[in-house]
Structures are given as C-alpha cells and as structure tokens.
Design a protein around this motif. Structure first.
Motif, PDB file in Angstrom:
ATOM      1  N   UNK A  66      19.070  11.527 -10.974  1.00 50.68           N
ATOM      2  CA  UNK A  66      17.617  11.633 -10.864  1.00 50.68           C
ATOM      3  C   UNK A  66      17.090  10.375 -10.189  1.00 50.68           C
ATOM      4  N   UNK A  67      16.288  10.554  -9.155  1.00 46.23           N
ATOM      5  CA  UNK A  67      15.725   9.435  -8.402  1.00 46.23           C
ATOM      6  C   UNK A  67      14.202   9.523  -8.470  1.00 46.23           C
ATOM      7  N   UNK A  68      13.568   8.417  -8.820  1.00 47.22           N
ATOM      8  CA  UNK A  68      12.107   8.348  -8.819  1.00 47.22           C
ATOM      9  C   UNK A  68      11.684   7.266  -7.840  1.00 47.22           C
ATOM     10  N   UNK A  69      10.755   7.616  -6.963  1.00 50.75           N
ATOM     11  CA  UNK A  69      10.358   6.744  -5.855  1.00 50.75           C
ATOM     12  C   UNK A  69       8.843   6.555  -5.880  1.00 50.75           C
ATOM     13  N   UNK A  70       8.426   5.310  -5.897  1.00 58.60           N
ATOM     14  CA  UNK A  70       7.000   4.994  -5.865  1.00 58.60           C
ATOM     15  C   UNK A  70       6.738   4.065  -4.686  1.00 58.60           C
ATOM     16  N   UNK A  71       5.859   4.487  -3.769  1.00 59.57           N
ATOM     17  CA  UNK A  71       5.590   3.660  -2.592  1.00 59.57           C
ATOM     18  C   UNK A  71       4.817   2.407  -2.997  1.00 59.57           C
ATOM     19  N   UNK A  72       5.167   1.294  -2.390  1.00 57.64           N
ATOM     20  CA  UNK A  72       4.514   0.027  -2.686  1.00 57.64           C
ATOM     21  C   UNK A  72       3.284  -0.153  -1.793  1.00 57.64           C
ATOM     22  N   UNK A  73       2.150  -0.478  -2.399  1.00 56.41           N
ATOM     23  CA  UNK A  73       0.937  -0.811  -1.640  1.00 56.41           C
ATOM     24  C   UNK A  73       0.561   0.271  -0.634  1.00 56.41           C
ATOM     25  N   UNK A  74       0.560   1.524  -1.103  1.00 57.31           N
ATOM     26  CA  UNK A  74       0.162   2.607  -0.207  1.00 57.31           C
ATOM     27  C   UNK A  74      -1.351   2.622   0.003  1.00 57.31           C
ATOM     28  N   UNK A  75      -2.119   2.220  -0.980  1.00 63.70           N
ATOM     29  CA  UNK A  75      -3.581   2.295  -0.908  1.00 63.70           C
ATOM     30  C   UNK A  75      -4.153   1.596   0.334  1.00 63.70           C
ATOM     31  N   UNK A  76      -3.661   0.422   0.735  1.00 63.51           N
ATOM     32  CA  UNK A  76      -4.213  -0.211   1.943  1.00 63.51           C
ATOM     33  C   UNK A  76      -4.109   0.653   3.197  1.00 63.51           C
ATOM     34  N   UNK A  77      -3.131   1.545   3.245  1.00 61.79           N
ATOM     35  CA  UNK A  77      -3.012   2.432   4.404  1.00 61.79           C
ATOM     36  C   UNK A  77      -4.219   3.353   4.465  1.00 61.79           C
ATOM     37  N   UNK A  78      -4.580   3.952   3.327  1.00 60.82           N
ATOM     38  CA  UNK A  78      -5.771   4.799   3.279  1.00 60.82           C
ATOM     39  C   UNK A  78      -7.024   3.995   3.595  1.00 60.82           C
ATOM     40  N   UNK A  80      -7.331   1.312   5.378  1.00 63.39           N
ATOM     41  CA  UNK A  80      -7.372   0.833   6.757  1.00 63.39           C
ATOM     42  C   UNK A  80      -7.487   1.955   7.774  1.00 63.39           C
ATOM     43  N   UNK A  81      -6.700   3.017   7.581  1.00 65.93           N
ATOM     44  CA  UNK A  81      -6.595   4.061   8.596  1.00 65.93           C
ATOM     45  C   UNK A  81      -7.221   5.394   8.177  1.00 65.93           C
ATOM     46  N   UNK A  82      -7.648   5.521   6.930  1.00 59.41           N
ATOM     47  CA  UNK A  82      -8.271   6.768   6.486  1.00 59.41           C
ATOM     48  C   UNK A  82      -7.274   7.683   5.787  1.00 59.41           C
ATOM     49  N   UNK A  83      -7.822   8.632   5.026  1.00 59.66           N
ATOM     50  CA  UNK A  83      -6.973   9.512   4.218  1.00 59.66           C
ATOM     51  C   UNK A  83      -6.130  10.462   5.065  1.00 59.66           C
ATOM     52  N   UNK A 137      15.578   3.519   4.368  1.00 65.07           N
ATOM     53  CA  UNK A 137      14.965   4.469   5.302  1.00 65.07           C
ATOM     54  C   UNK A 137      13.462   4.570   5.112  1.00 65.07           C
ATOM     55  N   UNK A 138      13.005   4.460   3.874  1.00 66.59           N
ATOM     56  CA  UNK A 138      11.563   4.504   3.647  1.00 66.59           C
ATOM     57  C   UNK A 138      10.881   3.310   4.317  1.00 66.59           C
ATOM     58  N   UNK A 139      11.559   2.155   4.349  1.00 65.00           N
ATOM     59  CA  UNK A 139      10.969   0.936   4.903  1.00 65.00           C
ATOM     60  C   UNK A 139      10.920   0.922   6.431  1.00 65.00           C
ATOM     61  N   UNK A 140      11.515   1.909   7.094  1.00 68.53           N
ATOM     62  CA  UNK A 140      11.442   1.975   8.547  1.00 68.53           C
ATOM     63  C   UNK A 140      10.020   2.333   8.978  1.00 68.53           C
ATOM     64  N   UNK A 141       9.508   1.741  10.058  1.00 71.03           N
ATOM     65  CA  UNK A 141       8.124   2.012  10.495  1.00 71.03           C
ATOM     66  C   UNK A 141       7.895   3.495  10.779  1.00 71.03           C
ATOM     67  N   UNK A 142       6.678   3.936  10.504  1.00 69.20           N
ATOM     68  CA  UNK A 142       6.250   5.303  10.806  1.00 69.20           C
ATOM     69  C   UNK A 142       5.202   5.232  11.909  1.00 69.20           C
ATOM     70  N   UNK A 143       5.410   5.953  12.984  1.00 75.31           N
ATOM     71  CA  UNK A 143       4.474   5.942  14.105  1.00 75.31           C
ATOM     72  C   UNK A 143       3.382   6.982  13.879  1.00 75.31           C
ATOM     73  N   UNK A 144       2.142   6.524  13.807  1.00 76.53           N
ATOM     74  CA  UNK A 144       0.994   7.383  13.598  1.00 76.53           C
ATOM     75  C   UNK A 144       0.008   7.201  14.752  1.00 76.53           C
ATOM     76  N   UNK A 145      -1.012   8.042  14.768  1.00 77.85           N
ATOM     77  CA  UNK A 145      -2.099   7.901  15.730  1.00 77.85           C
ATOM     78  C   UNK A 145      -3.391   7.707  14.960  1.00 77.85           C
ATOM     79  N   UNK A 146      -4.057   6.576  15.176  1.00 73.53           N
ATOM     80  CA  UNK A 146      -5.303   6.272  14.489  1.00 73.53           C
ATOM     81  C   UNK A 146      -6.371   5.923  15.523  1.00 73.53           C
TER      82      UNK A 146
END
Length: 224
Positions: A66-78, A80-83, A137-146
């Motif tokens: 069983x693996x449980x994953x919680x993203x660190x400091x996700x709130x600043x993404x919302x 800064x860039x919106x929901x 793999x989670x720590x690899x950058x994600x390319x988005x459009x903002x």
C-alpha cells in the motif's frame, strides 16, 4: 397466428432496443463516475476499495503493498497559476502515479485534494526502491500553459509505503500504516519516502489544525 405473434414480438423488441442501449450506456457512465475521479480519470476512494477487494481476493494469503502519496506545497500552484492549472498538474502527476502502479501490476487512485494512493501485489521485497520511484518521477517538472505561455511546474511528494495482509481491513489497517509512514516522511523534510515498521506511530505534528476528514469518518464508524 403463431407467426403473427412472433412478428409482433420481434418488432416490439426492435422498437425498445434503442431505449435498452441508452439505459445500459447511462448505467455504465453512472458506474464509472461513481468509482472514478473526474479531474484525473483515476479511481476514487470508492473505486480503490473495490480494487482492494479484487486484489485481496487474487492475492489470497499474500501481503499487499500500500502506497500513500501526498504532494508537498501544492497550494502555491493554485495560488500562482489558478485552479485550472492546478487540475492540469494533478492530472499529470496522477498519470505518472498510475503508470508506476501499472508497471508493478497494481492500480492507483486519487483519494482527495492532492492525496493519491496505490495498491500493488507483492513482487519484490524492495519497498524502498518502489517508493523511490514514486518520489523521483513525481519530482520531474510538469509542462503547463498559463496565460497563454508555457510554464514548468515542479512539486515533490511525501510517500509512505507499507505491507498489509490481504485480509486486513483496508482503511483501518492497510491504508493507516501507509498514512503513518507518509507523515513521517513529511515530518522529516518532505520529498522522500518512509517504509512503515511495526509499532510505528503517527508523529506529533503541531501545525495540523484538527483531525482530517478521513480520521473524523473513521472515528464516527468506530463509535457507530
């Protein structure tokens, strides 16, 4: 007369068949929505419980990872860039988590917010290596459009991983062990994993404001 009845029955069947197909399609869609997260397309908590029942049955007496994953400091993404971009990031990270789980013959889910989980059959005793794969793999950058411009967003994750017997209650035992390990990872600096060890307890975290929704639900179920 028999021929007439058969013809009438056939014509009647042909008449209602489109309605039957529409009802089946709606039922299929409703079932999918019940068990899946609309943002990532992954299983949700309900779907994960069903997947655990299936995996536990197939595993018989074998333990389950069983693996449980919680993203660190996700709130600043919302912030800064919106929901919408936050949802795009969750979908991208969810895809990576699902790919890793599938590679190990398991499945993955988005439980809520920025929390994910994975269930894997035991194929290796090297839990640390599996957890490191999720972290890396989670720590690899994600390319988005903002705002019409490309932007690379990076988040990390705190990962807890645990073994549980296939007969163990899922939320009360299996997921709880991974949860405890995950909070140790978060407590010791984030962007890392911790493997659950017998006797491990939830670390004292003074910044937590009240019990989590999952803890409140489990408490209510225990007293019901």
């Amino acid at each position: 007369m028999i021929a007439t009845t058969l013809v009438a029955f056939t014509l009647g069947g042909l008449t209602i068949w489109p309605s039957v197909r529409r009802l089946r399609s709606r039922l299929t869609d409703a079932t999918w929505q019940l068990e899946h997260d609309p943002v990532t397309g992954m299983l949700n908590r309900t779907g994960l419980l069903a997947a655990h029942a299936t995996l536990a049955k197939a595993a018989s007496s074998q333990p389950i990872v069983v693996v449980l994953i919680d993203l660190d400091d996700f709130k600043p993404v919302n912030d800064t860039h919106g929901h919408d971009r936050g949802d795009d990031l969750l979908a991208a990270i969810g895809g990576r988590i699902a790919d890793i789980a599938a590679l190990h013959g398991g499945t993955a889910a988005r439980l809520s917010g920025d929390e994910f989980a994975a269930l894997l059959p035991v194929r290796t005793a090297d839990l640390a290596r599996i957890a490191d794969t999720f972290v890396a793999l989670i720590a690899q950058p994600v390319n988005l459009t903002a705002d019409g411009a490309p932007v690379a967003v990076t988040v990390t994750a705190s990962v807890g991983i645990a073994l549980a017997e296939s007969t163990d209650p899922f939320e009360e035992t299996a997921l709880r062990r991974a949860d405890i390990a995950m909070y140790h990872a978060k407590h010791h600096g984030r962007n890392r994993h911790v493997v659950y060890e017998p006797g491990m307890a939830m670390p004292a975290v003074g910044r937590r404001r009240g019990p989590r929704v999952r803890d409140r639900r489990l408490s209510k179920e225990a007293t019901a």
